[in-house]
Design a protein around this motif. Structure first.
Motif, PDB file in Angstrom:
ATOM      1  N   LYS A  46       0.875  -1.172   0.000  1.00 16.27           N
ATOM      2  CA  LYS A  46       0.000   0.000   0.000  1.00 16.27           C
ATOM      3  C   LYS A  46       0.912   1.221   0.000  1.00 16.27           C
ATOM      4  O   LYS A  46       1.580   1.497   0.989  1.00 16.27           O
ATOM      5  CB  LYS A  46      -0.878   0.024   1.253  1.00 16.27           C
ATOM      6  CG  LYS A  46      -1.783  -1.166   1.394  1.00 16.27           C
ATOM      7  CD  LYS A  46      -2.515  -1.109   2.726  1.00 16.27           C
ATOM      8  CE  LYS A  46      -3.296  -2.386   2.965  1.00 16.27           C
ATOM      9  NZ  LYS A  46      -3.941  -2.403   4.282  1.00 16.27           N
ATOM     10  N   VAL A  47       0.932   1.933  -1.094  1.00 17.86           N
ATOM     11  CA  VAL A  47       1.798   3.111  -1.217  1.00 17.86           C
ATOM     12  C   VAL A  47       0.950   4.332  -0.907  1.00 17.86           C
ATOM     13  O   VAL A  47       0.113   4.735  -1.704  1.00 17.86           O
ATOM     14  CB  VAL A  47       2.420   3.187  -2.626  1.00 17.86           C
ATOM     15  CG1 VAL A  47       3.276   4.430  -2.769  1.00 17.86           C
ATOM     16  CG2 VAL A  47       3.249   1.934  -2.894  1.00 17.86           C
ATOM     17  N   THR A  48       1.171   4.917   0.263  1.00 17.68           N
ATOM     18  CA  THR A  48       0.257   5.935   0.765  1.00 17.68           C
ATOM     19  C   THR A  48       0.862   7.339   0.866  1.00 17.68           C
ATOM     20  O   THR A  48       0.225   8.244   1.385  1.00 17.68           O
ATOM     21  CB  THR A  48      -0.275   5.522   2.150  1.00 17.68           C
ATOM     22  OG1 THR A  48       0.834   5.335   3.035  1.00 17.68           O
ATOM     23  CG2 THR A  48      -1.062   4.220   2.056  1.00 17.68           C
ATOM     24  N   THR A  84      -7.378  -1.907  -5.832  1.00 12.56           N
ATOM     25  CA  THR A  84      -8.302  -2.242  -6.925  1.00 12.56           C
ATOM     26  C   THR A  84      -9.477  -1.261  -6.925  1.00 12.56           C
ATOM     27  O   THR A  84      -9.721  -0.567  -5.939  1.00 12.56           O
ATOM     28  CB  THR A  84      -8.883  -3.669  -6.792  1.00 12.56           C
ATOM     29  OG1 THR A  84      -9.817  -3.688  -5.717  1.00 12.56           O
ATOM     30  CG2 THR A  84      -7.806  -4.715  -6.576  1.00 12.56           C
ATOM     31  N   ASP A  85     -10.195  -1.276  -8.037  1.00 13.82           N
ATOM     32  CA  ASP A  85     -11.487  -0.587  -8.091  1.00 13.82           C
ATOM     33  C   ASP A  85     -12.573  -1.603  -8.441  1.00 13.82           C
ATOM     34  O   ASP A  85     -13.554  -1.291  -9.101  1.00 13.82           O
ATOM     35  CB  ASP A  85     -11.471   0.610  -9.051  1.00 13.82           C
ATOM     36  CG  ASP A  85     -11.440   0.240 -10.528  1.00 13.82           C
ATOM     37  OD1 ASP A  85     -11.118  -0.923 -10.862  1.00 13.82           O
ATOM     38  OD2 ASP A  85     -11.744   1.113 -11.350  1.00 13.82           O
ATOM     39  N   LEU A  86     -12.390  -2.828  -7.965  1.00 12.99           N
ATOM     40  CA  LEU A  86     -13.333  -3.917  -8.254  1.00 12.99           C
ATOM     41  C   LEU A  86     -14.712  -3.673  -7.654  1.00 12.99           C
ATOM     42  O   LEU A  86     -15.718  -4.067  -8.236  1.00 12.99           O
ATOM     43  CB  LEU A  86     -12.780  -5.252  -7.747  1.00 12.99           C
ATOM     44  CG  LEU A  86     -11.672  -5.873  -8.605  1.00 12.99           C
ATOM     45  CD1 LEU A  86     -10.977  -6.998  -7.855  1.00 12.99           C
ATOM     46  CD2 LEU A  86     -12.235  -6.372  -9.925  1.00 12.99           C
ATOM     47  N   GLU A 124      -6.094  -2.771  -0.154  1.00 13.90           N
ATOM     48  CA  GLU A 124      -6.592  -3.962   0.538  1.00 13.90           C
ATOM     49  C   GLU A 124      -7.058  -3.561   1.924  1.00 13.90           C
ATOM     50  O   GLU A 124      -6.482  -2.676   2.549  1.00 13.90           O
ATOM     51  CB  GLU A 124      -5.495  -5.024   0.622  1.00 13.90           C
ATOM     52  CG  GLU A 124      -5.186  -5.651  -0.730  1.00 13.90           C
ATOM     53  CD  GLU A 124      -4.312  -6.864  -0.609  1.00 13.90           C
ATOM     54  OE1 GLU A 124      -4.566  -7.719   0.263  1.00 13.90           O
ATOM     55  OE2 GLU A 124      -3.370  -6.956  -1.400  1.00 13.90           O
ATOM     56  N   GLY A 125      -8.119  -4.189   2.391  1.00 11.33           N
ATOM     57  CA  GLY A 125      -8.715  -3.821   3.663  1.00 11.33           C
ATOM     58  C   GLY A 125      -9.701  -2.674   3.513  1.00 11.33           C
ATOM     59  O   GLY A 125     -10.118  -2.076   4.487  1.00 11.33           O
ATOM     60  N   GLN A 126     -10.043  -2.343   2.265  1.00 12.81           N
ATOM     61  CA  GLN A 126     -11.019  -1.297   1.949  1.00 12.81           C
ATOM     62  C   GLN A 126     -10.584   0.091   2.402  1.00 12.81           C
ATOM     63  O   GLN A 126     -11.414   0.948   2.692  1.00 12.81           O
ATOM     64  CB  GLN A 126     -12.407  -1.652   2.513  1.00 12.81           C
ATOM     65  CG  GLN A 126     -12.940  -2.994   2.030  1.00 12.81           C
ATOM     66  CD  GLN A 126     -13.020  -3.063   0.505  1.00 12.81           C
ATOM     67  OE1 GLN A 126     -13.680  -2.256  -0.114  1.00 12.81           O
ATOM     68  NE2 GLN A 126     -12.329  -4.026  -0.088  1.00 12.81           N
ATOM     69  N   GLN A 127      -9.280   0.344   2.469  1.00 18.64           N
ATOM     70  CA  GLN A 127      -8.767   1.663   2.846  1.00 18.64           C
ATOM     71  C   GLN A 127      -8.774   2.574   1.621  1.00 18.64           C
ATOM     72  O   GLN A 127      -8.271   2.192   0.559  1.00 18.64           O
ATOM     73  CB  GLN A 127      -7.350   1.551   3.397  1.00 18.64           C
ATOM     74  CG  GLN A 127      -7.253   0.770   4.673  1.00 18.64           C
ATOM     75  CD  GLN A 127      -5.809   0.591   5.123  1.00 18.64           C
ATOM     76  OE1 GLN A 127      -4.879   0.652   4.337  1.00 18.64           O
ATOM     77  NE2 GLN A 127      -5.640   0.378   6.411  1.00 18.64           N
ATOM     78  N   PRO A 128      -9.337   3.775   1.751  1.00 18.17           N
ATOM     79  CA  PRO A 128      -9.378   4.691   0.613  1.00 18.17           C
ATOM     80  C   PRO A 128      -7.980   5.104   0.154  1.00 18.17           C
ATOM     81  O   PRO A 128      -7.062   5.209   0.959  1.00 18.17           O
ATOM     82  CB  PRO A 128     -10.148   5.909   1.126  1.00 18.17           C
ATOM     83  CG  PRO A 128     -10.505   5.640   2.525  1.00 18.17           C
ATOM     84  CD  PRO A 128      -9.950   4.326   2.950  1.00 18.17           C
ATOM     85  N   MET A 129      -7.852   5.318  -1.141  1.00 19.10           N
ATOM     86  CA  MET A 129      -6.593   5.777  -1.717  1.00 19.10           C
ATOM     87  C   MET A 129      -6.568   7.295  -1.619  1.00 19.10           C
ATOM     88  O   MET A 129      -7.326   7.982  -2.296  1.00 19.10           O
ATOM     89  CB  MET A 129      -6.489   5.319  -3.176  1.00 19.10           C
ATOM     90  CG  MET A 129      -5.197   5.693  -3.835  1.00 19.10           C
ATOM     91  SD  MET A 129      -5.150   5.203  -5.577  1.00 19.10           S
ATOM     92  CE  MET A 129      -4.843   3.442  -5.415  1.00 19.10           C
TER      93      MET A 129
END
Length: 153
Positions: free
Chosen positions: A60-62, A88-90, A99-104
């Motif tokens: 996760k590159v934040t 993803t934008d699945l 992953e883990g539903q964390q917003p980008m």
């Protein structure tokens, strides 16, 4: 004789470095995370599973700082054509989540990306050809890439 001594010294130093590192073998320490740059290719679900097997997750590159590290290490050490990261934008087209539903919050897309490639591109990778590993959306299951795992300390 000198080669044997030099080999033993290199092995001894490598052992000391490995013992002092808080990261598992093969992982690279950066700030508060350990990163593993794969030398094998997989599709996105396989890459995710492999990272989980290693007790980690797709990276996760934040932040710009973390992005600079990942891109720099990929350029100088990894050198694969591309690497999957863990977004993803699945769930909702155009809404990218780690992953883990964390917003980008942070992103570094290549110009014209994400483009959804005919409705088939929903997973994040970085490509060498796009200005030295800028972000791109890619097909999750029909495309194989190297990948980057991350394990927080």
């Amino acid at each position: 004789m000198r080669c044997e001594t030099a080999s033993l010294l290199v092995f001894a130093l490598a052992s000391v470095v490995a013992v002092n590192s808080p990261c598992p073998p093969g992982f690279v320490l950066y700030k508060k995370s350990c990163y593993w740059f794969s030398s094998t290719m997989a599709n996105f679900p396989e890459a995710r599973s492999f990272c989980q097997y290693l007790g980690s997750h797709l990276a996760k590159v934040t932040s710009k700082d973390e992005d600079d590290f990942v891109r720099g290490y990929a350029s100088s050490h990894g050198r694969a054509a591309n690497y999957y990261l863990g977004a993803t934008d699945l769930n909702t087209e155009g809404t990218w989540l780690w992953e883990g539903q964390q917003p980008m919050i942070y992103s570094h897309w290549s110009p014209g990306q994400p483009d959804n490639g005919g409705g088939l591109e929903h997973c994040l990778d970085i490509k060498r050809r796009y200005e030295n590993y800028l972000w791109n959306d890619e097909n999750c299951t029909m495309y194989n890439a190297n990948f980057i795992c991350e394990k927080e300390l």
